[in-house]
Structures are given as structure tokens and as C-alpha cells.
Motif scaffolding. Sequence first.
Motif, PDB file in Angstrom:
ATOM      1  N   GLN C  28       0.704  -1.113   0.351  1.00 21.22           N
ATOM      2  CA  GLN C  28      -0.085   0.167   0.399  1.00 21.22           C
ATOM      3  C   GLN C  28       0.955   1.460  -0.192  1.00 21.22           C
ATOM      4  O   GLN C  28       0.598   2.248  -0.676  1.00 21.22           O
ATOM      5  CB  GLN C  28      -0.660   0.112   1.228  1.00 21.22           C
ATOM      6  N   ASP C 137      -6.522   8.766   2.488  1.00 19.68           N
ATOM      7  CA  ASP C 137      -5.541   7.758   2.757  1.00 19.68           C
ATOM      8  C   ASP C 137      -4.581   8.216   3.575  1.00 19.68           C
ATOM      9  O   ASP C 137      -3.615   8.256   3.405  1.00 19.68           O
ATOM     10  CB  ASP C 137      -5.107   7.231   1.261  1.00 19.68           C
ATOM     11  N   PRO C 138      -4.171   7.552   4.393  1.00 22.16           N
ATOM     12  CA  PRO C 138      -3.117   7.731   5.922  1.00 22.16           C
ATOM     13  C   PRO C 138      -1.795   7.288   5.181  1.00 22.16           C
ATOM     14  O   PRO C 138      -0.864   7.770   5.076  1.00 22.16           O
ATOM     15  CB  PRO C 138      -3.901   7.140   7.095  1.00 22.16           C
ATOM     16  N   ARG C 141      -0.528   9.828   2.420  1.00 27.36           N
ATOM     17  CA  ARG C 141      -0.578  10.952   2.821  1.00 27.36           C
ATOM     18  C   ARG C 141       0.365  10.779   4.029  1.00 27.36           C
ATOM     19  O   ARG C 141       1.878  11.855   4.352  1.00 27.36           O
ATOM     20  CB  ARG C 141      -1.807  11.473   3.619  1.00 27.36           C
ATOM     21  N   ARG C 146       7.262   9.411   4.132  1.00 24.23           N
ATOM     22  CA  ARG C 146       8.367   8.848   5.744  1.00 24.23           C
ATOM     23  C   ARG C 146       9.340   7.590   5.136  1.00 24.23           C
ATOM     24  O   ARG C 146      10.792   7.928   4.984  1.00 24.23           O
ATOM     25  CB  ARG C 146       7.836   8.417   6.666  1.00 24.23           C
TER      26      ARG C 146
END
Lengths: 275, 155, 260
Positions: C28, C137-138, C141, C146
Motif C-alpha cells: 500500500q 488515505d493515511p 498521505r 516518510r
Amino acid sequence: MDNKVPSQDSLVSVRNLSFSRGDNKIFDDISLDFQRGKVTAIMGPSGTGKTTLLKLIGGQLFPEQGSIIVDGQNVHKLRRAELYNLRKRLGMLFQSGALLTDMSVYDNVAFPLREHSQLPESMIRTLVLMKLQAVGLRGARNLMPNELSGGMARRIALARAIALDPMMILYDEPFTGQDPISMGVLVHLIKSLNNILGLTSIIVSHDVHDTAAIADYIYVLSGGKIVGQGTPKEIQHSESEWVQQFMTGAADGPVHFHYPAKDYVDDLLSTGKRY
Amino acid sequence: MQHTSTQDTLVGLFVASGVVGLLFLAMQVSNLSSFVEEDTYTITARFENSGGLKIKSPVSAAGVKIGKVSSISLDPKTYESVVQMSIYSKYDTLPEDTTASIYTAGLLGEQYVNLDPGGSDEYLKMGGKIEITQSAIILEKAIGQFLFKSAEEKK
Amino acid sequence: MIRFLQHLGKNTRTSFTKLGRGTFFLLQAISGVPSVLPRPRLLLNQMYSVGVLSFLIITISGLFVGMVLGLQGFYTLSDFGAEESLGVMVAASLVRELGPVVSALLFAGRAGSALTAEIGLMKATEQLSGMEMMAVDPIKRIITPRFLAGLISMPLLAALFSAVGIIGGQIVGSGLLGVDEGAYWSQMQAGIDFHDDIINGVIKSIVFGFVASWIALFEGYDAIPTSEGVSRATTRTVVNSAFSILGLDFILTTLMFGDH
């Protein structure tokens, strides 16, 4: 399939919903309706899965059985992109506010606008200031979330929830842990936003009086079942002993003060055993 | 915003210094610079025994690196070791009677080919051959000879 | 005995399901890359917290490791009269092993634990959930930028570590102990191969950056959303990253340098 036919103007209808967490049955075949343009409250003691219900409506959790229809769409049959489109029209106010801690108040309110619209920054600024003005915190725009009091954080979160002009707002325990003044402010805000913006509101709370003051319709949940429903007036005069205990806050009643245990005297006299 | 632009500058500095670090490793630390550098010409020398010599072992004259070993093979008839060396083109004045020896850098160091220029007026060219060679000193052989000799002397 | 087998079986099952979730999470996160690239600001902010904030610890450690290598290498090599090889010894140890491995371990301790704590706290304070409800969508985002930042920063940090270390070795070796400076560099250049040593070292650091960022982000995302859960996840990040980095280092070294 169900005893109640969903009425024409219900925005959300929950049908025969069952959900459990481990062996713990949180909802056992319940059906609820949330009317368009109204404030509907879901009340019940802690641990009855009120927050879970909001997450089910928002499509973050999946039910074991039953369906949830939001604005004519079955939330759990939607594809991902469709679900995300539906969510853009929902606002949710979390218990903690759930503000993004690495951004200022201004950027938090601007966040959904920046993510979902291609608006120029000048227009975003206007919108953000309008939303902040609506919750009375336009002057706090440069603060960081950790500089806010709990009540202010919730008001900012509310401004963020209405940033995209949603059709419905879900409130998760909006009154918990608030001093009387911020409580009054929040009650006033929820009511007026609902009326001015023509929103539909679902409030999950165990705070009896303030919720009853603004709700148009109340469901009382306990042990996975609906134990009472009706307008605040009907609920106040409910014949159910359980609902009466909940509304008046009596220490003993159908919900016992004591956690199930063996007889008190026997327990005290059975010496020799450690527990 | 002031804050963001200083952050950006620091990120820029970080990436730049990281790239400088990589370039430093590539150019200053490794032999990459000697790959891209200058043309070479090949000369061949035959050794009775090339010992621990390897491909890429340095070739030097008077202590200066002037090339490297490019291939080592066994002559199937004479059973000699055929060592090809790539010499940098700027050192194109090696006399024809240059001698090649295999030495060891330090007691346990790497083996390398040392070229001792002779006095001829003719220079080695591409494909040239070095006739006079001295094999690698095999430590076991040398010790064996030494012991044998000293035993002989004692008699 | 039966109980032991039961326990073993249960542990195996939970670690496999965790591995499954972790793989799904990784896919993902990677699928979010196309949506992050047009927004370099997201990446830049993370490059700051992952890369720039690790810069100091990496360079200072690199300098000291290099100086110690110079000192120890000199004492060992001078026993054999081979002090001239100090440069190649320091450089080979740094470029092949210590640079990628030590900087990855430091990275896991500095940046990895911070990432886990940050993501875990975002989960505990419902920020991730809130983002989902805002139709953002965390994973795309929050996680993907990261992850990319870790992937880019790690090779740069490892290169810095090695470069500073080699200079540190030179300061000690030729500055204090009198190894000829020219010999230090020329022996190094003769002994270090660009492809075999430098490129392989960079590949190692990319692999380590990948694994360390993956573990840190997944542990944060998978943490039990309480303060205790987050602190445990942070510990697990450091421990699991260290194990994975050292284990992978062995495997990679066997594959890369085995046929020499």
C-alpha cells in the motif's frame, strides 16, 4: 425484512446490524433511522459501542450482518473510491478532536480543502477564516494544537469537519470532560450549525441533560440492544426501568451497583483461600 | 514562511553533502578515477612463476604506479605464466631491455610487478615483450633453500 | 510439552499474520508513491525530520569510528610493517561493512524510533482515523512520504559516514601516527574497487534503509493505540531493525563478496 420501513427522509438507516468484538457482542440485530436535518442522539453507558457505531457508519469497520445505508448508498458495498467520495460529504468530530499535531490551527482547517480541492490559496484562506469565525476562534489561527484547551480543540475540529460543507456530522462524545462554559458553547454550536447549515447530526453521548436539550430524537442502547427510543420528552417519561435509571443516574436499579460476585458473607467467611 | 525555507535549505544542504560524500567515495577512495583516466598500451612478460599476482595488481617502476596487470594465463607448451600488463600511455619510454620482477609490498602485502628500465634506445611498444624476468619469491621455497644451504655449510 | 508446542504454534501463527499485514502495508505504501511525487513538499518535510536530524549523529559517529579504525589498524599493521596499507584497511572496513551497517543501526535508533512513536501517537490520538474520515488515505498521505524519505536518506547518510570515517582515519593515521599521506590515499585507491566495494556498499545501505523504514513505519501503524502500546512498538522497532540489518548484512555480504 424488517418491522420498520425506512421513512422517506431518513439520511442514514441501519438495518439488522450485528457486530461483535471477540466474544463480546456489541450490536445484536439493531435497526436505527436518522432523519435528514435533525439531531439524533445515541445514548447509553460506556462500553456499549457507541463509537463503534459511528465507525461503522463511516465505513471504517465492517458489520457481521446487516446493512447501513447512507444517502441511498450501502456503505459497505461501495468501492474504495466511492467510499472516499461519500466520506467527503461526512464530517466527524472525534472525542479527542484528532487535530493533526504537526500543523497550526489554520493548516488543520485548511487540510481537507487542500487535499480535496484545487482552490487557490487565497480562496482557501477566505474559507478557513469563515469556518474559524463560525466557531469563534478566528483569532487562534496561528496556535498549534498543543496550545489549545480541550474545548478549543473540539471547536477547531468542528471547524475542520464543516470545511467541506458536509451533509452530515457525526459527533463522538462531544461533551465529555468539558467545563460548563465550553459545554454550553459546544451545545450552542451544534444546534446552530445544524439549523443554519441544514446539516444532519448524529451525537453519541452519555451526557444525559445536554444531549437531551438539543436532540430531536434519542436512541438508548444497552447490551447490544435498543432499550428505548423516542423524542427527549418520551424518553424522560419512559416506562422502562432501565431507561429511567440511565436518565436519572440512580446508583442501583436494573444495572446493578455490584459487579457479579458470590455472596458477600460467604466470601468474607471463606478464610484460608487467597482470593 | 521563514520556518519552511530554513528547513528547505537544510534539506538541500543535507542532500548536497550526501552526494559529495558519494562522489568522494567514488573518485577519491576507489579506483574509479583510474578507470576513466588515460589510454594504455599492453606489454607481455613471461614468468617461471607468477606467485600471488592477480588481475589489477599494480605495475610500478621506481615505486611509481605506471599500470596494472590485465590478464594472467598459463602457456600450455612451456608451462610459463604469461602476464599481460596495461601501461599508461604517458609512460611510453620503457627501454626494450627492461626487466620485470614480482615483488611483495611489505612482508605480507600485495604482490606487484616492478619494472627496471634497461639502457636500450629502442622503446617497448604496444604488444611488446619483456625478455628478462624474475619470478615471484615463494616463501616456502626460499626458506627451504636457506635451510638446505645452512645444513650444507655445517658439514 | 504439549503446552510448549501449542505456544510455539501460536507464536508462529501470530508472526506469520504480522508478516502478512506488514507486506500488505508495504505494498500500500509503495502504491502511494505516484500520488506523493507531484507534491514534493510532503517529501521535503520528511527529508528534514528523517535525514537532516540524523546528520549530526551520523557524521560525528563516523568521524570517531574512522579515528578508532585508524588507531587500531595502525597498531595491528605496524606489527607486520604494513602501515602503508592503513588507508585501504580503513576504507575497506568502512565502505563495505561499517558505513552501511553502523549508520543503519544509528538510523534505526534515531529516525526509526521517532517514526514509530510519531505514527503510533497519531494512531492513539485518532489522527489517522480522523484522516480516513476526511477521505484522506493515511497511508498515502503519512506513510509513503516518510518511507521515501528513509529510502533516499539512508544511502546518503551511509556515504557521509564512510567519507567522514575515512577522513578521520587519515587524521589519526597520517596526522598523529606518521603514515605517509600519499601512501594512505594511493594504497586506498589501488585496493578499493568502485564496483565491488563502493556500489555494493551503496546497495547495502539502500536495502537497510528500506528495511529500517518499513519496520519503523509498520510498527507505528500496527501499534496498540495506547501509550504503553506505542512505547512497546518503539522498542520493537529498534530491536527488530537491528536484527534485520545484521542478518541481512550477513546474507548480502555472502552474495556480494563471497566469490573473492
